[in-house]
Design a protein around this motif. Structure first.
Motif: not given
Length: 129
Positions: A90, A92-93, A97-99, A102
């Protein structure tokens, strides 16, 4: 399952024509962190005997990353059976914390000399448990 993690910063070489991270680069990062996790955790004696190859990648892209974004990447082994293992990666930014994506990759364990599939031993499974 324990995660292996790292951060990277997007550079100009990572971008496509839309100024987003190129999909090919994401695949490279998936493979890079997978290899780094293996090398960091598996004893050299085991690394000298086996090699992993990719059977399938399934990637879900959720949002785009752009120049200078810092990306937090984490990976873990979801399951193992026979000669196959499913690894999750995964991204994330880091600031929001934006996905970003995945992925689920199916890997096959091979004997390093014969290049034939071999059952994942309990010793290898315990390394990533």
């Amino acid at each position: 399952m324990p995660h292996y993690e790292k951060e990277i910063t997007v550079t100009l070489d990572d971008l496509d024509d839309l100024n987003h991270v190129n999909n090919v680069r994401y695949v490279q990062w998936i493979q890079d962190i997978s290899k780094e996790h293996w090398k960091a955790k598996a004893p050299e004696s085991i690394q000298d005997e086996v090699v992993w190859v990719v059977l399938t990648h399934h990637i879900e892209y959720k949002s785009a990353a752009v120049l200078h974004d810092t990306i937090h990447i984490k990976t873990h082994i979801e399951s193992s059976k026979g000669a196959k293992s499913i690894r999750i990666v995964e991204m994330f930014h880091s600031k929001t914390n934006t996905l970003i994506l995945r992925s689920s990759t199916e890997w096959c364990l091979l004997n390093k000399v014969t290049l034939k599939p071999m059952r994942i031993s309990e010793n290898i499974q315990e390394i990533f448990a």
